[in-house]
Design a protein around this motif. Structure first.
Motif, PDB file in Angstrom:
ATOM      1  N   GLY A 173      51.439  53.062  40.960  1.00 37.69           N
ATOM      2  CA  GLY A 173      52.455  54.116  41.039  1.00 37.69           C
ATOM      3  C   GLY A 173      53.509  53.832  42.101  1.00 37.69           C
ATOM      4  N   LEU A 174      53.132  53.071  43.115  1.00 33.55           N
ATOM      5  CA  LEU A 174      54.092  52.732  44.175  1.00 33.55           C
ATOM      6  C   LEU A 174      54.821  51.427  43.877  1.00 33.55           C
ATOM      7  CD1 LEU A 174      51.830  53.876  47.109  1.00 33.55           C
ATOM      8  CD2 LEU A 174      54.139  54.720  46.710  1.00 33.55           C
ATOM      9  N   GLY A 175      54.620  50.916  42.676  1.00 35.17           N
ATOM     10  CA  GLY A 175      55.401  49.740  42.255  1.00 35.17           C
ATOM     11  C   GLY A 175      54.681  48.420  42.401  1.00 35.17           C
ATOM     12  N   GLY A 176      53.406  48.475  42.782  1.00 35.58           N
ATOM     13  CA  GLY A 176      52.654  47.226  42.919  1.00 35.58           C
ATOM     14  C   GLY A 176      52.296  46.630  41.572  1.00 35.58           C
ATOM     15  N   LYS A 177      52.064  45.321  41.577  1.00 36.76           N
ATOM     16  CA  LYS A 177      51.566  44.639  40.373  1.00 36.76           C
ATOM     17  C   LYS A 177      50.082  44.436  40.636  1.00 36.76           C
ATOM     18  CE  LYS A 177      52.479  41.420  36.927  1.00 36.76           C
ATOM     19  NZ  LYS A 177      51.104  41.405  36.493  1.00 36.76           N
ATOM     20  N   ILE A 178      49.242  45.030  39.797  1.00 37.21           N
ATOM     21  CA  ILE A 178      47.819  45.129  40.137  1.00 37.21           C
ATOM     22  C   ILE A 178      46.984  44.010  39.512  1.00 37.21           C
ATOM     23  CG2 ILE A 178      45.789  46.660  40.171  1.00 37.21           C
ATOM     24  CD1 ILE A 178      48.368  47.750  41.609  1.00 37.21           C
ATOM     25  N   ILE A 179      46.147  43.421  40.354  1.00 38.32           N
ATOM     26  CA  ILE A 179      45.137  42.471  39.876  1.00 38.32           C
ATOM     27  C   ILE A 179      43.776  43.074  40.236  1.00 38.32           C
ATOM     28  CG2 ILE A 179      44.142  40.161  40.173  1.00 38.32           C
ATOM     29  CD1 ILE A 179      46.981  39.274  41.149  1.00 38.32           C
ATOM     30  N   VAL A 180      42.887  43.134  39.255  1.00 38.64           N
ATOM     31  CA  VAL A 180      41.544  43.674  39.527  1.00 38.64           C
ATOM     32  C   VAL A 180      40.537  42.536  39.451  1.00 38.64           C
ATOM     33  CG1 VAL A 180      39.713  45.166  38.590  1.00 38.64           C
ATOM     34  CG2 VAL A 180      42.073  46.011  38.711  1.00 38.64           C
ATOM     35  N   THR A 181      39.563  42.542  40.372  1.00 39.40           N
ATOM     36  CA  THR A 181      38.438  41.612  40.252  1.00 39.40           C
ATOM     37  C   THR A 181      37.172  42.445  40.082  1.00 39.40           C
ATOM     38  OG1 THR A 181      37.785  41.432  42.572  1.00 39.40           O
ATOM     39  CG2 THR A 181      39.640  40.068  41.865  1.00 39.40           C
ATOM     40  N   GLU A 182      36.249  41.984  39.281  1.00 41.84           N
ATOM     41  CA  GLU A 182      35.026  42.734  38.961  1.00 41.84           C
ATOM     42  C   GLU A 182      33.876  41.774  38.684  1.00 41.84           C
ATOM     43  OE1 GLU A 182      32.952  45.040  38.527  1.00 41.84           O
ATOM     44  OE2 GLU A 182      34.118  46.727  39.219  1.00 41.84           O
ATOM     45  N   ILE A 183      32.658  42.287  38.767  1.00 42.75           N
ATOM     46  CA  ILE A 183      31.486  41.525  38.328  1.00 42.75           C
ATOM     47  C   ILE A 183      30.865  42.200  37.093  1.00 42.75           C
ATOM     48  CG2 ILE A 183      30.841  40.360  40.493  1.00 42.75           C
ATOM     49  CD1 ILE A 183      29.094  43.537  39.598  1.00 42.75           C
ATOM     50  N   ASP A 184      31.294  43.431  36.810  1.00 38.72           N
ATOM     51  CA  ASP A 184      30.735  44.187  35.679  1.00 38.72           C
ATOM     52  C   ASP A 184      31.662  44.027  34.479  1.00 38.72           C
ATOM     53  OD1 ASP A 184      30.505  46.389  33.830  1.00 38.72           O
ATOM     54  OD2 ASP A 184      29.242  47.404  35.295  1.00 38.72           O
ATOM     55  N   PRO A 185      31.145  43.479  33.359  1.00 37.20           N
ATOM     56  CA  PRO A 185      32.031  43.196  32.225  1.00 37.20           C
ATOM     57  C   PRO A 185      32.687  44.452  31.642  1.00 37.20           C
ATOM     58  CG  PRO A 185      29.715  42.863  31.621  1.00 37.20           C
ATOM     59  CD  PRO A 185      29.752  43.084  33.099  1.00 37.20           C
ATOM     60  N   VAL A 186      31.970  45.581  31.654  1.00 38.23           N
ATOM     61  CA  VAL A 186      32.547  46.807  31.070  1.00 38.23           C
ATOM     62  C   VAL A 186      33.708  47.291  31.942  1.00 38.23           C
ATOM     63  CG1 VAL A 186      32.074  49.187  30.402  1.00 38.23           C
ATOM     64  CG2 VAL A 186      30.344  47.423  30.014  1.00 38.23           C
ATOM     65  N   LYS A 187      33.477  47.300  33.248  1.00 40.46           N
ATOM     66  CA  LYS A 187      34.547  47.755  34.143  1.00 40.46           C
ATOM     67  C   LYS A 187      35.735  46.789  34.094  1.00 40.46           C
ATOM     68  CE  LYS A 187      31.629  50.301  37.302  1.00 40.46           C
ATOM     69  NZ  LYS A 187      30.692  50.091  38.393  1.00 40.46           N
ATOM     70  N   ALA A 188      35.444  45.499  33.946  1.00 39.12           N
ATOM     71  CA  ALA A 188      36.526  44.513  33.851  1.00 39.12           C
ATOM     72  C   ALA A 188      37.365  44.773  32.602  1.00 39.12           C
ATOM     73  CB  ALA A 188      35.945  43.104  33.832  1.00 39.12           C
ATOM     74  N   LEU A 189      36.683  45.071  31.494  1.00 39.52           N
ATOM     75  CA  LEU A 189      37.388  45.390  30.242  1.00 39.52           C
ATOM     76  C   LEU A 189      38.251  46.633  30.417  1.00 39.52           C
ATOM     77  CD1 LEU A 189      35.097  45.259  27.080  1.00 39.52           C
ATOM     78  CD2 LEU A 189      37.343  44.215  27.404  1.00 39.52           C
TER      79      LEU A 189
END
Ligand code: ADE
Length: 418
Positions: free
Chosen positions: A228-244
């Motif tokens: 919302g503040l204009g960032g470009k978001i990268i997510v890292t995860e170990i859980d495949p469902v949350k990653a999806l």
């Protein structure tokens, strides 16, 4: 009354902050008004180990008005609002053992001093009191009717104790109530984490690559608000469902080793250890800003970072510059402790209202049911969640629909098909 706060002269400012927060905590206010008459906690002693903030102050007032002797120590050495602590002692006669910036030894001295009040109920944010009662103060565990736990990290520790058959008294998992984690963890962490980063650094988030490590409720909130503040978001995860889920929410998803090279700002919210480790620090861009919004300060491997640091200096409050080989600089915020509580004020009162209404009602549940409860981790009853949500909606002037008779019947049916 035994207490230890920074300076009682800070009380007038603390009192105004407590009153300001209270105006936005309508559910807790309602419970407090009821309890002033009914005194459901009469005769109980409650030791609470929570962040010492204006919102927590209003929970403590509620417990006291409910008839309990309530004592408060901090659940993090950097989150205490010293003026609030002073006001609790001076204006509300509630003992507090907490000083912002206290070292580890003082932190534990304060926890022990809170337990010296001989509580029969404890309240935790991160399970530190429960841990003491299962290690150095085992004998005292017999006196505890039950405990309540505020945060995901604490609940995970407690469920581990329960599974190994080692839990010595019942605990209510306040974190797992819907009116807690849907709001506090998501909207509270989302907003207060951005607030903390901005107050500490004054950097513009628009246009930055912001890496959110962990996509639980806190990670979802952080990602949503950073975007919302204009960032470009990268997510890292170990859980495949949350990653999806993160991918379908529109974010880039990649392993931390890859994200480390791309990020401008990193926020950890996993509840796990060394999720940003030495190899990641080594590959970060010059100027990378790294912080943690998970409960404990273990998510960043700072000991490892210190080993590869050539020069270290504080460049602003809450910002330490590490110069690595090749003159690359990495900035660590708030010593890797909760950024939202260290350099900002934690979650706003509107969400803490529901979290602490759950805490208050969980304490009452322990009092009412302690004879029946087993040494288990209990969920908050669905009826409590529903009641809190309804009162909150009412306080916001929002009405909702109710099922018609026909709709109720339809939902209970299995025969009606196509
Ligand atoms: N945890 C996160 N924000 C908080 C706040 N404002 N008060 C107490 N605990 C918190």
């Amino acid at each position: 009354m035994k207490y230890d706060v920074k300076d009682l002269k800070l009380a007038p400012k603390g009192k105004k902050r407590i009153e300001w927060a209270d105006r936005q905590m309508q559910v807790l206010t309602l419970i407090r008004k009821e309890w002033q008459k009914k005194k459901p906690l009469k005769g109980q002693t409650i030791a609470a180990c929570l962040h010492v903030t204006s919102e927590t102050a209003n929970l403590m007032r509620t417990l006291k008005d409910g008839g309990a002797q309530a004592v408060l120590c901090a659940s993090n050495p950097l989150s205490t609002q010293d003026d609030v602590a002073a006001s609790l002692v001076k204006d509300y006669k509630i003992p507090v053992l907490a000083i912002n910036g206290e070292d580890n030894k003082t932190y534990y001295r304060h926890l022990n001093a809170a337990l010296d009040y001989k509580p029969n109920i404890t309240m935790d944010d991160g399970a530190d009191l429960v841990s003491l009662l299962h290690s150095k103060r085992k004998a005292q565990a017999e006196e505890i009717w039950g405990s309540t736990e505020e945060t995901t990290t604490g609940v995970i520790r407690l469920r581990a104790l329960e599974q190994r058959g080692l839990l010595k008294f019942p605990v209510v998992a306040v974190n797992d109530a819907q009116t807690k984690h849907f709001f506090d963890n998501r909207y509270g962490t989302g907003q207060s984490t951005m607030d903390g980063i901005i107050r500490a650094t004054n950097v513009l988030l628009a246009g930055k690559n912001i890496v959110v490590v962990g996509y639980g409720w806190c990670g979802k909130g952080a990602a949503m608000r950073a975007e919302g503040l204009g960032g470009k978001i990268i997510v890292t995860e170990i859980d495949p469902v949350k990653a999806l889920e993160a991918r379908m929410d529109g974010y880039d998803v990649m392993p931390i080793a890859q994200a480390a090279k791309a990020g401008d700002i990193f926020v950890t919210v996993t509840g796990n250890i060394n999720v940003i480790d030495v190899p990641h620090f080594k590959t970060m861009r010059d100027g990378a800003i790294v912080c943690n919004s998970g409960h404990f300060n273990v998510e960043l491997n700072l000991a490892g970072l210190n080993k590869i640091t050539k020069k270290k200096r504080e460049v602003r409050d809450f910002v330490v510059e590490h110069t690595l080989s090749g003159d690359k600089r990495v900035y660590i915020l708030a010593e890797g402790r909760l950024i939202n509580l260290a350099s900002a004020e934690g979650h706003p009162p509107t969400v803490m209202d529901m979290s602490f209404a759950n805490q208050a009602l969980a304490a009452q549940y322990v009092v009412d049911n302690h004879n029946k409860l087993e040494k288990k981790v209990y969920d908050v009853a669905e009826a409590v969640d529903q009641r809190i949500a309804r009162v909150k909606l009412k306080s916001m002037g929002i009405k909702i629909d109710t099922l018609t008779k026909e709709q109720k019947k339809y939902l209970a049916d299995w025969e009606q098909g196509t």
